[in-house]
Design a protein around this motif. Structure first.
Motif, PDB file in Angstrom:
ATOM      1  N   LEU A  16       4.299 -51.383 -10.186  1.00 57.09           N
ATOM      2  CA  LEU A  16       4.623 -52.638 -10.879  1.00 57.09           C
ATOM      3  C   LEU A  16       4.376 -53.840  -9.971  1.00 57.09           C
ATOM      4  CD1 LEU A  16       5.830 -54.194 -13.305  1.00 57.09           C
ATOM      5  CD2 LEU A  16       8.065 -53.857 -12.231  1.00 57.09           C
ATOM      6  N   LEU A  17       4.835 -53.761  -8.727  1.00 52.19           N
ATOM      7  CA  LEU A  17       4.606 -54.857  -7.775  1.00 52.19           C
ATOM      8  C   LEU A  17       3.116 -55.058  -7.506  1.00 52.19           C
ATOM      9  CD1 LEU A  17       7.501 -54.195  -5.238  1.00 52.19           C
ATOM     10  CD2 LEU A  17       7.313 -56.101  -6.863  1.00 52.19           C
ATOM     11  N   LEU A  18       2.388 -53.968  -7.379  1.00 55.57           N
ATOM     12  CA  LEU A  18       0.951 -54.076  -7.167  1.00 55.57           C
ATOM     13  C   LEU A  18       0.253 -54.697  -8.374  1.00 55.57           C
ATOM     14  CD1 LEU A  18       0.194 -50.699  -5.387  1.00 55.57           C
ATOM     15  CD2 LEU A  18       0.221 -52.976  -4.371  1.00 55.57           C
ATOM     16  N   PHE A  19       0.733 -54.355  -9.555  1.00 57.09           N
ATOM     17  CA  PHE A  19       0.162 -54.950 -10.768  1.00 57.09           C
ATOM     18  C   PHE A  19       0.389 -56.465 -10.780  1.00 57.09           C
ATOM     19  CE2 PHE A  19       0.555 -56.332 -15.211  1.00 57.09           C
ATOM     20  CZ  PHE A  19      -0.715 -55.999 -15.663  1.00 57.09           C
ATOM     21  N   LEU A  20       1.568 -56.886 -10.367  1.00 56.69           N
ATOM     22  CA  LEU A  20       1.891 -58.318 -10.358  1.00 56.69           C
ATOM     23  C   LEU A  20       1.086 -59.088  -9.311  1.00 56.69           C
ATOM     24  CD1 LEU A  20       5.770 -58.116 -10.804  1.00 56.69           C
ATOM     25  CD2 LEU A  20       4.067 -58.745 -12.531  1.00 56.69           C
ATOM     26  N   PHE A  21       0.814 -58.450  -8.178  1.00 52.46           N
ATOM     27  CA  PHE A  21       0.129 -59.137  -7.082  1.00 52.46           C
ATOM     28  C   PHE A  21      -1.279 -58.606  -6.840  1.00 52.46           C
ATOM     29  CE2 PHE A  21       4.693 -59.475  -6.139  1.00 52.46           C
ATOM     30  CZ  PHE A  21       4.808 -60.853  -6.135  1.00 52.46           C
ATOM     31  N   LYS A  22      -1.855 -57.948  -7.845  1.00 50.18           N
ATOM     32  CA  LYS A  22      -3.153 -57.298  -7.696  1.00 50.18           C
ATOM     33  C   LYS A  22      -4.236 -58.266  -7.222  1.00 50.18           C
ATOM     34  CE  LYS A  22      -5.646 -56.693 -11.179  1.00 50.18           C
ATOM     35  NZ  LYS A  22      -6.478 -56.530 -12.318  1.00 50.18           N
ATOM     36  N   ASP A  23      -4.331 -59.422  -7.835  1.00 51.93           N
ATOM     37  CA  ASP A  23      -5.408 -60.355  -7.485  1.00 51.93           C
ATOM     38  C   ASP A  23      -5.316 -60.803  -6.031  1.00 51.93           C
ATOM     39  OD1 ASP A  23      -6.414 -60.178 -10.052  1.00 51.93           O
ATOM     40  OD2 ASP A  23      -5.210 -61.869 -10.774  1.00 51.93           O
ATOM     41  N   SER A  24      -4.119 -61.086  -5.557  1.00 47.86           N
ATOM     42  CA  SER A  24      -3.940 -61.488  -4.161  1.00 47.86           C
ATOM     43  C   SER A  24      -4.284 -60.350  -3.214  1.00 47.86           C
ATOM     44  CB  SER A  24      -2.496 -61.936  -3.914  1.00 47.86           C
ATOM     45  OG  SER A  24      -2.194 -63.056  -4.695  1.00 47.86           O
ATOM     46  N   ILE A  25      -3.871 -59.149  -3.563  1.00 48.28           N
ATOM     47  CA  ILE A  25      -4.149 -57.991  -2.712  1.00 48.28           C
ATOM     48  C   ILE A  25      -5.654 -57.738  -2.630  1.00 48.28           C
ATOM     49  CG2 ILE A  25      -3.859 -55.488  -2.513  1.00 48.28           C
ATOM     50  CD1 ILE A  25      -1.048 -55.927  -3.779  1.00 48.28           C
ATOM     51  N   VAL A  26      -6.331 -57.792  -3.761  1.00 42.93           N
ATOM     52  CA  VAL A  26      -7.775 -57.582  -3.785  1.00 42.93           C
ATOM     53  C   VAL A  26      -8.471 -58.657  -2.952  1.00 42.93           C
ATOM     54  CG1 VAL A  26      -9.819 -57.664  -5.276  1.00 42.93           C
ATOM     55  CG2 VAL A  26      -7.826 -56.329  -5.972  1.00 42.93           C
ATOM     56  N   TYR A  27      -8.015 -59.886  -3.067  1.00 48.67           N
ATOM     57  CA  TYR A  27      -8.642 -60.993  -2.333  1.00 48.67           C
ATOM     58  C   TYR A  27      -8.420 -60.864  -0.821  1.00 48.67           C
ATOM     59  CZ  TYR A  27      -9.584 -65.685  -0.638  1.00 48.67           C
ATOM     60  OH  TYR A  27     -10.062 -66.748   0.067  1.00 48.67           O
ATOM     61  N   TYR A  28      -7.163 -60.670  -0.402  1.00 43.44           N
ATOM     62  CA  TYR A  28      -6.851 -60.672   1.027  1.00 43.44           C
ATOM     63  C   TYR A  28      -7.283 -59.393   1.742  1.00 43.44           C
ATOM     64  CZ  TYR A  28      -4.303 -64.995   0.552  1.00 43.44           C
ATOM     65  OH  TYR A  28      -3.977 -66.298   0.322  1.00 43.44           O
ATOM     66  N   PHE A  29      -7.193 -58.259   1.080  1.00 43.24           N
ATOM     67  CA  PHE A  29      -7.533 -57.004   1.734  1.00 43.24           C
ATOM     68  C   PHE A  29      -8.953 -56.555   1.451  1.00 43.24           C
ATOM     69  CE2 PHE A  29      -2.906 -56.891   1.567  1.00 43.24           C
ATOM     70  CZ  PHE A  29      -2.622 -56.611   2.885  1.00 43.24           C
ATOM     71  N   ASN A  30      -9.613 -57.247   0.516  1.00 44.13           N
ATOM     72  CA  ASN A  30     -11.022 -56.997   0.250  1.00 44.13           C
ATOM     73  C   ASN A  30     -11.292 -55.539  -0.146  1.00 44.13           C
ATOM     74  OD1 ASN A  30     -13.637 -57.805  -0.073  1.00 44.13           O
ATOM     75  ND2 ASN A  30     -14.171 -57.622   2.097  1.00 44.13           N
ATOM     76  N   ILE A  31     -10.446 -55.020  -1.051  1.00 42.25           N
ATOM     77  CA  ILE A  31     -10.647 -53.665  -1.549  1.00 42.25           C
ATOM     78  C   ILE A  31     -10.757 -53.715  -3.067  1.00 42.25           C
ATOM     79  CG2 ILE A  31      -9.466 -52.490   0.353  1.00 42.25           C
ATOM     80  CD1 ILE A  31      -7.043 -52.183  -1.449  1.00 42.25           C
ATOM     81  N   PRO A  32     -11.477 -52.798  -3.665  1.00 37.17           N
ATOM     82  CA  PRO A  32     -11.600 -52.776  -5.131  1.00 37.17           C
ATOM     83  C   PRO A  32     -10.242 -52.566  -5.799  1.00 37.17           C
ATOM     84  CG  PRO A  32     -13.250 -51.356  -4.109  1.00 37.17           C
ATOM     85  CD  PRO A  32     -12.315 -51.779  -3.025  1.00 37.17           C
ATOM     86  N   SER A  33     -10.050 -53.177  -6.957  1.00 36.46           N
ATOM     87  CA  SER A  33      -8.752 -53.120  -7.640  1.00 36.46           C
ATOM     88  C   SER A  33      -8.363 -51.686  -8.019  1.00 36.46           C
ATOM     89  CB  SER A  33      -8.746 -54.026  -8.869  1.00 36.46           C
ATOM     90  OG  SER A  33      -9.738 -53.627  -9.780  1.00 36.46           O
ATOM     91  N   PHE A  34      -9.338 -50.828  -8.273  1.00 36.46           N
ATOM     92  CA  PHE A  34      -9.026 -49.429  -8.578  1.00 36.46           C
ATOM     93  C   PHE A  34      -8.211 -48.799  -7.458  1.00 36.46           C
ATOM     94  CE2 PHE A  34     -10.289 -44.987  -7.822  1.00 36.46           C
ATOM     95  CZ  PHE A  34      -9.744 -44.399  -8.957  1.00 36.46           C
ATOM     96  N   TRP A  35      -8.594 -49.065  -6.208  1.00 36.19           N
ATOM     97  CA  TRP A  35      -7.925 -48.458  -5.068  1.00 36.19           C
ATOM     98  C   TRP A  35      -6.546 -49.053  -4.831  1.00 36.19           C
ATOM     99  CZ3 TRP A  35      -9.383 -43.927  -3.824  1.00 36.19           C
ATOM    100  CH2 TRP A  35     -10.694 -43.551  -4.023  1.00 36.19           C
ATOM    101  N   VAL A  36      -6.315 -50.269  -5.286  1.00 44.60           N
ATOM    102  CA  VAL A  36      -4.987 -50.863  -5.154  1.00 44.60           C
ATOM    103  C   VAL A  36      -3.955 -49.992  -5.863  1.00 44.60           C
ATOM    104  CG1 VAL A  36      -3.552 -52.853  -5.816  1.00 44.60           C
ATOM    105  CG2 VAL A  36      -5.842 -53.218  -4.887  1.00 44.60           C
ATOM    106  N   PHE A  37      -4.340 -49.388  -6.973  1.00 42.39           N
ATOM    107  CA  PHE A  37      -3.418 -48.552  -7.736  1.00 42.39           C
ATOM    108  C   PHE A  37      -3.527 -47.066  -7.392  1.00 42.39           C
ATOM    109  CE2 PHE A  37      -4.144 -52.315 -10.364  1.00 42.39           C
ATOM    110  CZ  PHE A  37      -2.828 -52.760 -10.450  1.00 42.39           C
ATOM    111  N   PHE A  38      -4.695 -46.637  -6.928  1.00 47.39           N
ATOM    112  CA  PHE A  38      -4.896 -45.214  -6.673  1.00 47.39           C
ATOM    113  C   PHE A  38      -4.328 -44.784  -5.319  1.00 47.39           C
ATOM    114  CE2 PHE A  38      -7.636 -41.363  -6.138  1.00 47.39           C
ATOM    115  CZ  PHE A  38      -7.156 -40.692  -7.245  1.00 47.39           C
ATOM    116  N   ILE A  39      -4.367 -45.653  -4.319  1.00 49.65           N
ATOM    117  CA  ILE A  39      -3.850 -45.309  -2.998  1.00 49.65           C
ATOM    118  C   ILE A  39      -2.355 -44.971  -3.036  1.00 49.65           C
ATOM    119  CG2 ILE A  39      -3.378 -46.241  -0.687  1.00 49.65           C
ATOM    120  CD1 ILE A  39      -6.198 -47.498  -0.805  1.00 49.65           C
ATOM    121  N   PRO A  40      -1.514 -45.736  -3.751  1.00 53.18           N
ATOM    122  CA  PRO A  40      -0.101 -45.319  -3.821  1.00 53.18           C
ATOM    123  C   PRO A  40       0.091 -43.949  -4.477  1.00 53.18           C
ATOM    124  CG  PRO A  40      -0.311 -47.591  -4.496  1.00 53.18           C
ATOM    125  CD  PRO A  40      -1.700 -47.056  -4.350  1.00 53.18           C
ATOM    126  N   ILE A  41      -0.763 -43.579  -5.390  1.00 54.89           N
ATOM    127  CA  ILE A  41      -0.659 -42.259  -6.009  1.00 54.89           C
ATOM    128  C   ILE A  41      -1.014 -41.170  -4.989  1.00 54.89           C
ATOM    129  CG2 ILE A  41      -1.652 -40.770  -7.806  1.00 54.89           C
ATOM    130  CD1 ILE A  41      -1.878 -43.383  -9.509  1.00 54.89           C
TER     131      ILE A  41
END
Length: 169
Positions: A16-41
């Motif tokens: 849920l937190l990653l969903f809320l801050f997805k755009d910032s995470i993708v921008y600052y960490f320079n990783i594809p949005s798919f991995w933002v959600f898949f890495i915690p799994i």
């Protein structure tokens, strides 16, 4: 079973937190949005498979601990190599290999935990407070350690590019 419910709840909160801050995470960490959600799994299944290792480590069953640890590491290496060279998957091959091995080891560990009598099958509300009392203080410590050990890669990623991070790592 109680700790599994808490771990699943933690995963859902993180997602849920990653969903809320997805755009910032993708921008600052320079990783594809798919991995933002898949890495915690991937981490979730890795945490579940660590339960049996912790039990073996604290009950002086070094051989079982060593076999599972070496087997897991070897499988991650072997699968990553296959994905990298045969299926031509780039840097993501290691993450896919981790996912495959973590899910497999979670299934094996649940079988071992049930066989050795560690899984009761009942949710125990009395354990929730004990588990949270022990684990919540570990969260800032773990996040701080991760930031400390990854800070060099974050700087390189922001100052240069991901290819440079790959060479550095």
């Amino acid at each position: 079973v109680t700790s599994v419910y808490l771990t699943v709840s933690g995963l859902l909160l993180v997602l849920l937190l990653l969903f809320l801050f997805k755009d910032s995470i993708v921008y600052y960490f320079n990783i594809p949005s798919f991995w933002v959600f898949f890495i915690p799994i991937i981490v979730f299944f890795g945490a579940l498979s660590q339960v049996i290792l912790t039990i073996y480590q604290h009950s002086d069953r070094a051989i079982k601990y060593g076999v599972i640890t070496v087997l897991s590491s070897g499988l991650v290496f072997f699968i990553a190599i296959i994905l990298l060279f045969i299926f031509k998957i780039d840097w993501e091959s290691r993450l896919y290999a981790l996912f495959i091995v973590n899910v497999t080891m979670t299934v094996i560990c649940f079988f071992l935990l049930r066989r050795e009598g560690y899984i009761s099958g009942f949710f125990q509300p009395s354990l929730v407070r004990k588990i949270l009392f022990f684990t919540i203080p570990l969260i800032p410590h773990t996040l701080g350690a991760a930031l400390y050990f990854m800070s060099d890669r974050l700087f390189i990623s922001n100052m240069l590019d991901l290819e440079s991070v790959g060479y550095y790592s």
